[in-house]
Design a protein around this motif. Structure first.
Motif, PDB file in Angstrom:
ATOM      1  N   SER A 205      -4.294 -29.550   3.026  1.00  0.00           N
ATOM      2  CA  SER A 205      -4.989 -30.824   2.922  1.00  0.00           C
ATOM      3  C   SER A 205      -5.882 -30.936   4.152  1.00  0.00           C
ATOM      4  CB  SER A 205      -3.989 -31.986   2.875  1.00  0.00           C
ATOM      5  OG  SER A 205      -3.174 -31.999   4.046  1.00  0.00           O
ATOM      6  N   VAL A 206      -6.830 -31.856   4.131  1.00  0.00           N
ATOM      7  CA  VAL A 206      -7.689 -32.013   5.307  1.00  0.00           C
ATOM      8  C   VAL A 206      -8.389 -33.369   5.263  1.00  0.00           C
ATOM      9  CG1 VAL A 206      -9.864 -31.068   4.378  1.00  0.00           C
ATOM     10  CG2 VAL A 206      -9.314 -30.746   6.801  1.00  0.00           C
ATOM     11  N   VAL A 207      -8.628 -33.900   6.442  1.00  0.00           N
ATOM     12  CA  VAL A 207      -9.474 -35.086   6.592  1.00  0.00           C
ATOM     13  C   VAL A 207     -10.261 -34.932   7.886  1.00  0.00           C
ATOM     14  CG1 VAL A 207      -7.704 -36.459   7.807  1.00  0.00           C
ATOM     15  CG2 VAL A 207      -9.533 -37.619   6.551  1.00  0.00           C
ATOM     16  N   ALA A 208     -11.522 -35.323   7.873  1.00  0.00           N
ATOM     17  CA  ALA A 208     -12.336 -35.366   9.084  1.00  0.00           C
ATOM     18  C   ALA A 208     -12.088 -36.701   9.776  1.00  0.00           C
ATOM     19  CB  ALA A 208     -13.810 -35.220   8.727  1.00  0.00           C
ATOM     20  N   VAL A 209     -11.878 -36.679  11.106  1.00  0.00           N
ATOM     21  CA  VAL A 209     -11.555 -37.895  11.852  1.00  0.00           C
ATOM     22  C   VAL A 209     -12.484 -38.041  13.052  1.00  0.00           C
ATOM     23  CG1 VAL A 209      -9.132 -37.831  11.132  1.00  0.00           C
ATOM     24  CG2 VAL A 209      -9.812 -36.762  13.295  1.00  0.00           C
ATOM     25  N   ASP A 210     -12.573 -39.290  13.539  1.00  0.00           N
ATOM     26  CA  ASP A 210     -13.344 -39.542  14.749  1.00  0.00           C
ATOM     27  C   ASP A 210     -12.446 -39.397  15.978  1.00  0.00           C
ATOM     28  OD1 ASP A 210     -11.846 -41.901  14.990  1.00  0.00           O
ATOM     29  OD2 ASP A 210     -13.482 -43.220  14.361  1.00  0.00           O
ATOM     30  N   GLY A 211     -12.982 -39.753  17.145  1.00  0.00           N
ATOM     31  CA  GLY A 211     -12.233 -39.577  18.380  1.00  0.00           C
ATOM     32  C   GLY A 211     -11.019 -40.457  18.509  1.00  0.00           C
ATOM     33  N   ARG A 212     -10.899 -41.472  17.661  1.00  0.00           N
ATOM     34  CA  ARG A 212      -9.705 -42.336  17.664  1.00  0.00           C
ATOM     35  C   ARG A 212      -8.808 -42.029  16.472  1.00  0.00           C
ATOM     36  NH1 ARG A 212     -11.822 -48.383  18.478  1.00  0.00           N
ATOM     37  NH2 ARG A 212      -9.558 -48.738  18.512  1.00  0.00           N
ATOM     38  N   THR A 213      -8.996 -40.879  15.875  1.00  0.00           N
ATOM     39  CA  THR A 213      -8.234 -40.390  14.717  1.00  0.00           C
ATOM     40  C   THR A 213      -8.334 -41.353  13.542  1.00  0.00           C
ATOM     41  OG1 THR A 213      -6.687 -39.522  16.381  1.00  0.00           O
ATOM     42  CG2 THR A 213      -6.121 -39.133  14.105  1.00  0.00           C
ATOM     43  N   ARG A 214      -9.534 -41.889  13.346  1.00  0.00           N
ATOM     44  CA  ARG A 214      -9.798 -42.710  12.163  1.00  0.00           C
ATOM     45  C   ARG A 214     -10.498 -41.846  11.123  1.00  0.00           C
ATOM     46  NH1 ARG A 214     -12.672 -47.664  15.279  1.00  0.00           N
ATOM     47  NH2 ARG A 214     -13.975 -45.861  15.798  1.00  0.00           N
ATOM     48  N   PRO A 215     -10.122 -41.977   9.854  1.00  0.00           N
ATOM     49  CA  PRO A 215     -10.703 -41.115   8.820  1.00  0.00           C
ATOM     50  C   PRO A 215     -12.203 -41.352   8.642  1.00  0.00           C
ATOM     51  CG  PRO A 215      -8.689 -42.176   8.038  1.00  0.00           C
ATOM     52  CD  PRO A 215      -9.049 -42.843   9.325  1.00  0.00           C
ATOM     53  N   LEU A 216     -12.927 -40.270   8.542  1.00  0.00           N
ATOM     54  CA  LEU A 216     -14.345 -40.311   8.218  1.00  0.00           C
ATOM     55  C   LEU A 216     -14.622 -39.857   6.792  1.00  0.00           C
ATOM     56  CD1 LEU A 216     -15.739 -38.646  11.479  1.00  0.00           C
ATOM     57  CD2 LEU A 216     -15.662 -41.097  10.949  1.00  0.00           C
ATOM     58  N   SER A 217     -13.725 -39.029   6.267  1.00  0.00           N
ATOM     59  CA  SER A 217     -13.947 -38.395   4.965  1.00  0.00           C
ATOM     60  C   SER A 217     -12.818 -38.749   4.011  1.00  0.00           C
ATOM     61  CB  SER A 217     -13.992 -36.878   5.143  1.00  0.00           C
ATOM     62  OG  SER A 217     -12.693 -36.364   5.401  1.00  0.00           O
ATOM     63  N   PRO A 218     -12.989 -38.455   2.714  1.00  0.00           N
ATOM     64  CA  PRO A 218     -11.825 -38.453   1.820  1.00  0.00           C
ATOM     65  C   PRO A 218     -10.812 -37.413   2.295  1.00  0.00           C
ATOM     66  CG  PRO A 218     -13.880 -38.371   0.568  1.00  0.00           C
ATOM     67  CD  PRO A 218     -14.244 -38.137   2.013  1.00  0.00           C
ATOM     68  N   ALA A 219      -9.634 -37.431   1.688  1.00  0.00           N
ATOM     69  CA  ALA A 219      -8.555 -36.518   2.095  1.00  0.00           C
ATOM     70  C   ALA A 219      -8.053 -35.729   0.891  1.00  0.00           C
ATOM     71  CB  ALA A 219      -7.416 -37.305   2.736  1.00  0.00           C
ATOM     72  N   PRO A 220      -8.794 -34.688   0.476  1.00  0.00           N
ATOM     73  CA  PRO A 220      -8.361 -33.881  -0.672  1.00  0.00           C
ATOM     74  C   PRO A 220      -7.156 -33.002  -0.337  1.00  0.00           C
ATOM     75  CG  PRO A 220     -10.339 -32.948   0.280  1.00  0.00           C
ATOM     76  CD  PRO A 220     -10.085 -34.248   1.002  1.00  0.00           C
ATOM     77  N   LEU A 221      -6.395 -32.668  -1.392  1.00  0.00           N
ATOM     78  CA  LEU A 221      -5.179 -31.870  -1.272  1.00  0.00           C
ATOM     79  C   LEU A 221      -5.349 -30.553  -2.026  1.00  0.00           C
ATOM     80  CD1 LEU A 221      -2.605 -34.593  -2.399  1.00  0.00           C
ATOM     81  CD2 LEU A 221      -3.701 -34.368  -0.158  1.00  0.00           C
ATOM     82  N   TYR A 222      -4.302 -29.726  -1.931  1.00  0.00           N
ATOM     83  CA  TYR A 222      -4.197 -28.530  -2.759  1.00  0.00           C
ATOM     84  C   TYR A 222      -4.506 -28.902  -4.211  1.00  0.00           C
ATOM     85  CZ  TYR A 222       0.183 -30.523  -4.416  1.00  0.00           C
ATOM     86  OH  TYR A 222       1.112 -31.352  -4.991  1.00  0.00           O
ATOM     87  N   GLY A 223      -5.166 -28.034  -4.924  1.00  0.00           N
ATOM     88  CA  GLY A 223      -5.442 -28.287  -6.332  1.00  0.00           C
ATOM     89  C   GLY A 223      -6.703 -29.081  -6.591  1.00  0.00           C
ATOM     90  N   ASP A 224      -7.256 -29.726  -5.563  1.00  0.00           N
ATOM     91  CA  ASP A 224      -8.493 -30.481  -5.734  1.00  0.00           C
ATOM     92  C   ASP A 224      -9.637 -29.506  -6.035  1.00  0.00           C
ATOM     93  OD1 ASP A 224      -9.728 -33.414  -4.688  1.00  0.00           O
ATOM     94  OD2 ASP A 224     -11.126 -31.735  -4.572  1.00  0.00           O
ATOM     95  N   ALA A 225     -10.601 -29.961  -6.826  1.00  0.00           N
ATOM     96  CA  ALA A 225     -11.743 -29.095  -7.153  1.00  0.00           C
ATOM     97  C   ALA A 225     -12.475 -28.641  -5.895  1.00  0.00           C
ATOM     98  CB  ALA A 225     -12.699 -29.835  -8.083  1.00  0.00           C
ATOM     99  N   ARG A 226     -12.440 -29.470  -4.845  1.00  0.00           N
ATOM    100  CA  ARG A 226     -13.113 -29.106  -3.601  1.00  0.00           C
ATOM    101  C   ARG A 226     -12.377 -28.012  -2.847  1.00  0.00           C
ATOM    102  NH1 ARG A 226     -13.421 -35.436  -2.236  1.00  0.00           N
ATOM    103  NH2 ARG A 226     -11.506 -35.222  -3.471  1.00  0.00           N
ATOM    104  N   ALA A 227     -11.154 -27.690  -3.277  1.00  0.00           N
ATOM    105  CA  ALA A 227     -10.371 -26.633  -2.628  1.00  0.00           C
ATOM    106  C   ALA A 227     -10.488 -25.294  -3.337  1.00  0.00           C
ATOM    107  CB  ALA A 227      -8.901 -27.038  -2.561  1.00  0.00           C
ATOM    108  N   ARG A 228     -11.189 -25.254  -4.462  1.00  0.00           N
ATOM    109  CA  ARG A 228     -11.194 -24.031  -5.266  1.00  0.00           C
ATOM    110  C   ARG A 228     -12.204 -23.039  -4.725  1.00  0.00           C
ATOM    111  NH1 ARG A 228     -11.187 -27.386 -10.896  1.00  0.00           N
ATOM    112  NH2 ARG A 228      -9.149 -28.377 -10.565  1.00  0.00           N
ATOM    113  N   SER A 229     -11.689 -21.880  -4.370  1.00  0.00           N
ATOM    114  CA  SER A 229     -12.541 -20.830  -3.823  1.00  0.00           C
ATOM    115  C   SER A 229     -13.027 -19.865  -4.887  1.00  0.00           C
ATOM    116  CB  SER A 229     -11.774 -20.037  -2.763  1.00  0.00           C
ATOM    117  OG  SER A 229     -10.710 -19.303  -3.372  1.00  0.00           O
ATOM    118  N   GLY A 230     -12.407 -19.919  -6.065  1.00  0.00           N
ATOM    119  CA  GLY A 230     -12.727 -18.959  -7.114  1.00  0.00           C
ATOM    120  C   GLY A 230     -11.902 -17.692  -7.041  1.00  0.00           C
ATOM    121  N   ALA A 231     -11.112 -17.528  -5.976  1.00  0.00           N
ATOM    122  CA  ALA A 231     -10.281 -16.334  -5.823  1.00  0.00           C
ATOM    123  C   ALA A 231      -9.001 -16.476  -6.640  1.00  0.00           C
ATOM    124  CB  ALA A 231      -9.933 -16.113  -4.356  1.00  0.00           C
ATOM    125  N   ARG A 232      -8.533 -15.399  -7.247  1.00  0.00           N
ATOM    126  CA  ARG A 232      -7.251 -15.401  -7.957  1.00  0.00           C
ATOM    127  C   ARG A 232      -6.144 -15.228  -6.940  1.00  0.00           C
ATOM    128  NH1 ARG A 232      -5.255 -14.871 -13.093  1.00  0.00           N
ATOM    129  NH2 ARG A 232      -3.295 -13.752 -13.346  1.00  0.00           N
TER     130      ARG A 232
END
Length: 463
Positions: free
Chosen positions: A82-109
């Motif tokens: 999983s991942v989220v981009a944060v600022d210097g006060r650890t506040r979220p800047l981005s959505p927080a996608p997890l395993y299985g999200d389309a944004r995590a798909r590399s195309g590798a088997r």
């Protein structure tokens, strides 16, 4: 012994679980704080990071009451990646996608856990979208910062970002290729159970991987035994000799004992699928209709076959584009038969993993995770595999194992394998012969349908 309480926190897909455990492995307090899983039509699969990874762990610690205040040690684990981009006060800047999200798909088997490249793909996505972020944190590291500790991962959690993390360190060239430097990713402790900081008087260990922590306090170590984690993700592991046999589609990882292997992998046919199916069938049941009326449930031969690929499938098919389907329906089937079919689908996925691993008649199946409390799930699992199912007395396996690692960080233990002394069996479920026979016939049908569904998308496969 009361002064030797340690706490394990597990950030799961649908809830944060916490346990406060004494030196003998007795759970003095437990908590579960649910959070929303956001599922999008375009393949989105994400959390609100502050609610799930920040407030969730804080609320779980509070819910432990006095047992969770000032423990000797604290550990955090969670799903990967999983991942989220944060600022210097650890506040979220981005959505927080997890395993299985389309944004995590590399195309590798994903022939091995390292092949998926999901962590690398998520990190690349976050770096492109928020190039000026102060840091990029997975759920575990975010939670550590939210609790007041430094966001340090252990080496197994960091391996979710392979090859950007190469097993020893963050690769500076690969980080640079993403436009990042080492200051923007968490520090990494070289092994689990090391002290990496303090929160007041509590020693904190590096944030870990739930898949490792689940195994620590479960005594499943002999070839022919199997361990099934019935969580939002369904995970099946067969214990094999080392090196393991060839098993296309399965993952091989070291057993915590060090001299055996675990052969298996994760599936989307767990609580993610079953919760969705139960919600559908609750609506169907309230509407009335044919089938199941006044019968108190289906007969052994009166259940259809459900392919559980509502969110695609991970092992052994590794195809996010697969979809669920129901087969062999007739007018005698009602909501109860379909509900049983959903549970059997999860059981057939486990049996498929065990068959591929060469464990066709498991000597023993130990079950952990929230599903260990679900009588329908464990009953179907026993009858689909033909094995006696032993439910772990502490189903919060990842949090429980992490509490052991917290003991190590606090200097109270020195060995990871010694965590097995905490294991206690709970409820035992024995298969009913008539149902086992009927399930065997439906399993053959499941394998046939599953192979055809996969072949229709990617060409012939070995069923």
């Amino acid at each position: 012994m009361a002064t030797e309480i340690t706490v394990g926190l597990d950030i799961g897909t649908t809830a944060v679980k916490a346990v406060a455990v004494d030196a003998d492995g007795l759970v003095r307090a437990r908590a579960r704080v649910p959070h929303e899983l956001r599922v999008g039509a375009g393949g989105g699969f994400e959390h609100d990071p502050e609610r799930a990874w920040g407030e969730g762990p804080r609320a779980a610690l509070r819910a432990l009451g006095s047992a969770g205040r000032d423990p000797r040690g604290l550990g955090v684990t969670g799903m990967l990646p999983s991942v989220v981009a944060v600022d210097g006060r650890t506040r979220p800047l981005s959505p927080a996608p997890l395993y299985g999200d389309a944004r995590a798909r590399s195309g590798a088997r994903a022939v091995t856990p390292l092949d998926s490249r999901e962590g690398e793909t998520l990190l690349s996505w976050a770096a492109r979208g928020w190039p000026r972020a102060h840091a990029y944190l997975p759920a575990q590291a975010y939670a550590m910062a939210a609790l007041g500790a430094e966001p340090v991962l252990d080496v197994f959690a960091a391996m979710a970002f392979y090859p950007v993390f190469d097993g020893v360190r963050w690769d500076p060239d690969r980080l640079a290729g993403l436009g990042l430097d080492e200051k923007q990713v968490p520090a990494v402790a070289p092994q689990p159970g090391l002290a990496v900081g303090r929160i007041g008087d509590t020693v904190v260990t590096g944030a870990g991987a739930d898949v490792l922590a689940e195994h620590l306090a479960v005594d499943v170590s002999e070839p022919g035994e199997a361990f099934v984690i019935c969580g939002t993700t369904l995970v099946t592991w067969a214990v094999t000799a080392s090196p393991p046999p060839a098993a296309p589609g399965l993952w091989a990882v070291p057993h915590p004992s060090g001299d055996r292997c675990l052969l298996g992998g994760p599936s989307n046919a767990g609580g993610l699928f079953l919760g969705w199916a139960r919600r559908l069938l609750a609506d169907a049941g309230s509407a009335g209709g044919a089938g199941d009326a006044g019968r108190g449930g289906p007969e052994p031969g009166g259940v259809p076959v459900w392919l559980p690929y509502a969110a695609g499938e991970r092992s052994p098919l590794h195809d996010p584009g697969l979809r669920a389907s129901l087969h062999d329906l007739d007018l005698t089937h009602g909501p109860a038969a379909l509900r049983r079919a959903a549970y059997e689908a999860a059981g057939f996925v486990v049996r498929h993993h065990l068959d591929l691993a060469g464990c066709r008649t498991p000597r023993r199946v130990v079950v952990s995770g929230g599903g260990a409390r679900d009588g329908e799930w464990t009953r179907a699992l026993a009858e689909c595999t033909g094995a006696v199912v032993e439910c772990a007395a502490v189903p919060e396996g990842a949090a429980y194992g992490t509490a052991w690692l917290a003991r190590m960080a606090a200097g109270l233990e020195t060995s990871v394998p010694d965590a097995r002394r905490w294991y206690r069996p709970g409820r035992v479920v024995r298969p009913r012969p008539a149902w086992t026979e009927a399930c065997a016939a439906r399993y053959a049908r499941f394998r046939e349908l599953s192979a055809h569904a996969a072949a229709a998308r990617s060409g012939p496969i070995d069923p």
